[in-house]
Design an enzyme around this catalytic site. Structure first.
Site, PDB file in Angstrom:
ATOM      1  CE  LYS D  12      -4.100   0.210   0.737  1.00  0.00           C
ATOM      2  NZ  LYS D  12      -5.254  -0.231  -0.205  1.00  0.00           N
ATOM      3  CB  THR D  57      -2.512  -3.294  -0.505  1.00  0.00           C
ATOM      4  OG1 THR D  57      -3.828  -3.007  -0.964  1.00  0.00           O
ATOM      5  CG2 THR D  57      -1.519  -3.982  -1.441  1.00  0.00           C
ATOM      6  CG  HIS D 239      19.132  25.983 -16.473  1.00  0.00           C
ATOM      7  ND1 HIS D 239      20.436  25.710 -15.983  1.00  0.00           N
ATOM      8  CD2 HIS D 239      18.626  24.957 -17.041  1.00  0.00           C
ATOM      9  CE1 HIS D 239      20.660  24.557 -16.283  1.00  0.00           C
ATOM     10  NE2 HIS D 239      19.439  23.951 -17.118  1.00  0.00           N
TER      11      HIS D 239
END
Lengths: 283, 283, 283, 283
Positions: D12, D57, D239
Site C-alpha cells: 500500500k 494492501t 536555471h
C-alpha cells in the site's frame, strides 16, 4: 578511510521538442520530451571543478534540437542517434542514456491536431562503445474494467477488515517498460503490438488479483513478441469502493463507486524468459 | 462602522463518483467529479457557530452518491436534480450550484475502458426558487495547428523585440463555457455540436491573432446553436518557438520548435448575442 | 440578432522574474511570478485580426523584466508601476491588471537562501485613467489546529450519517484577498499585520464551524486594519478523519487521523464594513 | 523457452497518517505519508490468482494506522517497527520496505501549526530475516545562491552556444538519501546534522560546477557523520538566466533573472567511503 566518488551521471532533462514534417498542406507532428544522462570520466569536475571533460547540458539541449531537424523516425531511432553521438564524439563520455516520452496527438485536419491524453509512449536507449540497449514502454495508460475481477482467499490477521469480493472494479494506470533482445526491431510495429496485447489481456482475462492480471499481461506480450527479452510493469490499484447506500434504503449492486486518490495499492513485477540474455545496463 | 458578512457559499467539492450501468455483459461508465456550493441564510454559523441551518458537506456528499444510483442521464440533468433537491428541501438554502466535470473513457471491451485524456466535459447548474440556469463547457481541450497562423502589425515600442511572423504554430488549451437560453435543450447533442464547431473553426480558420481565432470559434458556435446565449472562452497561447539552428549551419523553416511552459499568453473573451437575455446568476 | 464581442482581456501570464539586490556580499532576493491582463479597444483584433492596437504579450513580458531592474519595492508598488505604464502609454489600453505572487525565501547565508514553502504573498493592482485599486492577499497558507474545534447541531435528513463531534482536527489552506480603501498604505506592514491576525485568530478562537472561524479571521483583520475595506476568504476543509481502531482493540481518542485528499469541504466568505466604499473593479 | 516471474513487490502506497500527541494543552504533530512494499513467496497469486500467501494492501494500511497509536518516535523507528512486523508475522514475506515522508509543521500556538513547506524528511527501512537496512534523506530542499558560482572551461563543439560565466545564480532542489552503517544511530540528531551540513556547504563553498558542489556536500556530510556509509544526491540545475536588457538600454549586472521551468540540468552522484560495507538491499 577516504571519501570517494561513486556512480555519477549528468545531463539535460526534459527538453520539449516539437517536430513538424510537411507533405504539402498535410503536416505530421512529433511531440517529444527528451532527457539525456551521461556517465564517464567526470571525477575532475566533482573534485576540483575542472570542467575540461564536461559537455555542458546546454550543448546537449542544442544537440537534441539540431538532431531533430533530420527525420525523427521512431523515438528509439532518434534516441539511438543522439546516444551514439555523445558516446562517439566525446572521449570522456563512456555511457549515454537518452530517454524520450512521446505525447500523442490525433489529427483533426490536414495540419491541426487534438492532444490525445496523458498516456505516453516511451523509449530509453543506452549506448557505450560496446553496445546499444533499447527499452521501450508505455506510461500512464489508464484502464478500467467494471467487472470480471475478484479478490478473496487472502491472509486474515488481527488487522484485517477488508471483506472478500467476487465482483469489483479494477482500475490502474499501466507503467510498462520492456527491454529488447537486440536492436533489430521494427519499433513502431513492436510497440503497437505490445500495447494492444497489454490492453486486451487486461480487458479480457478474468482476474483473481491484480498480480495475476499484471503477470498475464506481461506473459502474453512476451509470448507474442520474441524480440522482447523482459518486461517490468508497475500498476497502482486505483481503488473504486462500492458506496454503502444502505443507510438511505438503497441497494448498491456494484453500480455507484467512490474513486479514491490515496492510499493506493502498488504492484510491481518483472516478467522474463528463462533463456533471455542477462540484463546489462539496459534499465 | 460595523463589520458585516457579505456573499458566502459553502459545499462539498470534488466528490469523485463513478457510475456503472449494466446491460448484460455490456457496461456503461460515467466518471464524474461533483462539487456543490450552497448560498442562503447562513449568517448564524458565521456569527455564532449555530449550525442549525447548515446542511453538512458530508451529507451533500452522501446525497451526490445516493442520487447517482438513479440513472444519471446527461451531467446537466444530474446536476439539476441535485441542485433542485438542495434548494427545495432546505429552507435555509436559497441558491445551489452543482458543478460537474466528466472524464471520458473509450470502450475497448464490453466492460473495459481506456481513459481518454485530460479533456473534460463540464456543467454548472444554479438553482433558486425562481429558476434554473445551466452552463455547459469543455476544459483542457488541447489543440494545435502547425500552420495557418500569423502575427504582425502590432504596436512597437521601446520594449519590443518580437519579430513579426507570417507562419507559426498556434497551440492552446481551450477552456470554454456557455450559458444556455433556457433548460429546454438536448444536452448531449448541443454539447457535441458546440465542441465540434470549436475544433473545426480553430483548425480551418486562417488566423491573424489568437483573439481572432477565439472570437471566430465563439461566433460559429453561437450562429449554429441558437440555444446558446453567451460563451466565455479562455485560451492560453502555448508558445512554440522556432529554434534558431543557424549557429549549427541548419536552416529551420518552421520544422523544429521548442514548446515552452511559462510564461504564456492568456486570452479571455466573451461572445454573446445582442438580443440575449441578460445573465442572471448563470456564471 | 447579431453576434457581439463582450468583455475581453489578454496578457502575458506567469513571467517568473527573480531580482537580486546587492549590498556588498549581502544580497536580497525577490522571487515573483507576474501576470498581466489588459482590457481596452481590442475589437479589431477579434473581428478582423488587425493588431494595430495590440501590445504583444511578448512585449509585456519584456516590460516586466525591464521594470524589475529598478528597485522593486513591495509587490504592490511594482505592480502599480507596471499597470500605470500600460494604461498611460497605450491609448488602446483602458484597464491594466497586474497580478503578482511572491515566493518566500529564508536567508541561510549572506547570499544563500532556502525556499520557505508553498505559501505566497499576492497582490493584484488594477489601473484605469480614473484610478488605481489594490488587492493584497495570501495563498496556500496551510494551517491546522489539533483541538479547539467542534461541529454539531446541524441539519439532519435522510442522507445524514456524520456523527456530531465536540473535538476534531481543523485544517485548511487559507486563500485570502483583501481590497484596500485607497493606495495610501504601508504595504509591507499591512500585509504582515493581516497575515499574523489571520493565523492568530485561527489558532486561538474556539471553533464551532469553519464558517465561524473564517468570519472571525476576517473580522479581526478588518477591526485592526482600517485601511482594509473588504476581505474575501476561501478555506477548504482539509478533512482529518479519526481512524476507527476499535476492530483492533485500540481506543483512538483523537490521536490517529487519516488525512484525506478529496472530496473536501469548501467555505467561501466575504467580510466587509457597512461604510466601505462599493467595490469598483478592485477584484 | 519459458516465461518466468522475476522480481516483484507489492504494497500500500501513500497512506497519509497524522498523529497527535497530547501533553495537556500542548500538542505535538507528526504528519507522515507511509508506503509499504513487500517481496516474498508470491508466485501463486501471479500464476493462478491464489491469494493464500497475500497480505492485502488494505490490511497493510490498517497496520500503518494501528501502529501509529503507539508513540511514533523518529520515522526510522516507526518504519522499523512496521517493516519487522511484516517480515516476522508472515512467512510468505521475505522482505519488507517501509518508506516514509515526513511533512514539517511550525508551531504557532499550543495546538496550532503552519505547514513548513514542500521539503520533506524521508526514511526507507528494509527488513529481512537477516537484517535491517536504513536509508534517511531529504526531498525537495530548494536552495539558491545568488553569487559564488562559476561555469567555464568546458568542452566546446559545433553545438556550443553557451557563454562561459564567472558569476551566476545556482539553484537546486536537493534530493539526498544516505544509507547508514548500521541501526545504532541517533536518528534525529544524525538527520539534523546532515541536513545542516548540506545547506552550509552549498551556501559557503565557492562553486565551479554543480558537480563540484554536489560532491562537496556529500563529502562534508560523510566526514562529519561516520554513521553514514554512503550518500546519493540528485540535484536539478534550476536555471536562472540573466535577462538581456541591452535592447532597452539597460545594463543587467546579474540583477534581473528569468527562472526557467524546463529543460533543466540534472546531476546525480554517489559519495561513499572506500571502507564502507558494500550496499546490500539498502537502496
Amino acid at each position: 578511510m577516504t571519501i570517494v566518488l561513486g556512480d555519477n551521471y549528468y545531463g539535460k532533462a526534459e527538453t520539449h521538442v516539437v517536430r513538424v514534417t510537411k507533405r504539402g498542406a498535410t503536416h505530421d507532428l512529433k511531440d517529444l520530451t527528451v532527457s539525456v544522462a551521461l556517465g564517464g570520466d567526470f571525477a575532475d569536475t566533482h573534485m576540483t571543478g575542472d570542467n575540461s571533460k564536461v559537455l555542458p547540458t546546454d550543448t546537449q539541449k542544442n544537440t537534441v534540437f539540431a538532431f531533430a531537424h533530420d527525420p525523427i523516425g521512431e523515438i528509439e531511432e532518434y534516441a539511438m542517434r543522439l546516444a551514439r553521438h555523445f558516446v562517439s564524439e566525446f572521449s570522456s563520455v563512456y555511457r549515454a542514456r537518452v530517454t524520450i516520452e512521446e505525447h500523442g496527438w490525433t489529427r483533426v485536419h490536414d495540419h491541426a491536431f487534438v492532444r490525445s491524453g496523458a498516456e505516453r509512449r516511451t523509449a530509453a536507449v543506452t549506448c557505450t562503445d560496446d553496445g546499444t540497449w533499447v527499452v521501450a514502454g508505455v506510461a500512464d495508460l489508464v484502464i478500467l474494467k467494471s467487472t470480471g475481477s475478484e479478490f478473496f482467499g487472502y491472509i486474515k490477521d488481527r488487522f484485517t477488515t477488508l471483506p472478500e469480493t467476487h465482483d469489483r472494479i479494477m482500475a490502474t494506470s499501466v507503467q510498462a517498460r520492456w527491454r529488447y533482445r537486440d536492436t533489430q526491431v521494427d519499433w513502431a510495429k513492436s510497440f503497437a503490438g505490445v500495447r494492444e496485447i497489454l490492453i486486451d489481456t487486461f480487458a479480457s482475462k478474468h482476474s483473481l488479483s491484480l498480480q495475476q492480471t499484471l503477470y498475464a499481461m506481461g506473459q502474453a506480450a512476451l509470448e507474442a513478441h520474441p524480440e522482447v527479452a523482459e518486461m517490468r510493469i508497475e500498476m497502482p490499484n486505483m481503488h473504486h469502493f462500492v458506496v454503502d447506500l444502505s443507510p438511505f434504503g438503497i441497494a448498491n449492486e456494484n453500480e455507484v463507486f467512490y474513486a479514491a486518490d490515496r492510499p493506493y495499492g502498488l504492484i510491481e513485477g518483472t516478467i522474463t524468459r528463462d533463456d533471455a540474455r542477462e540484463a546489462a545496463i539496459d534499465w
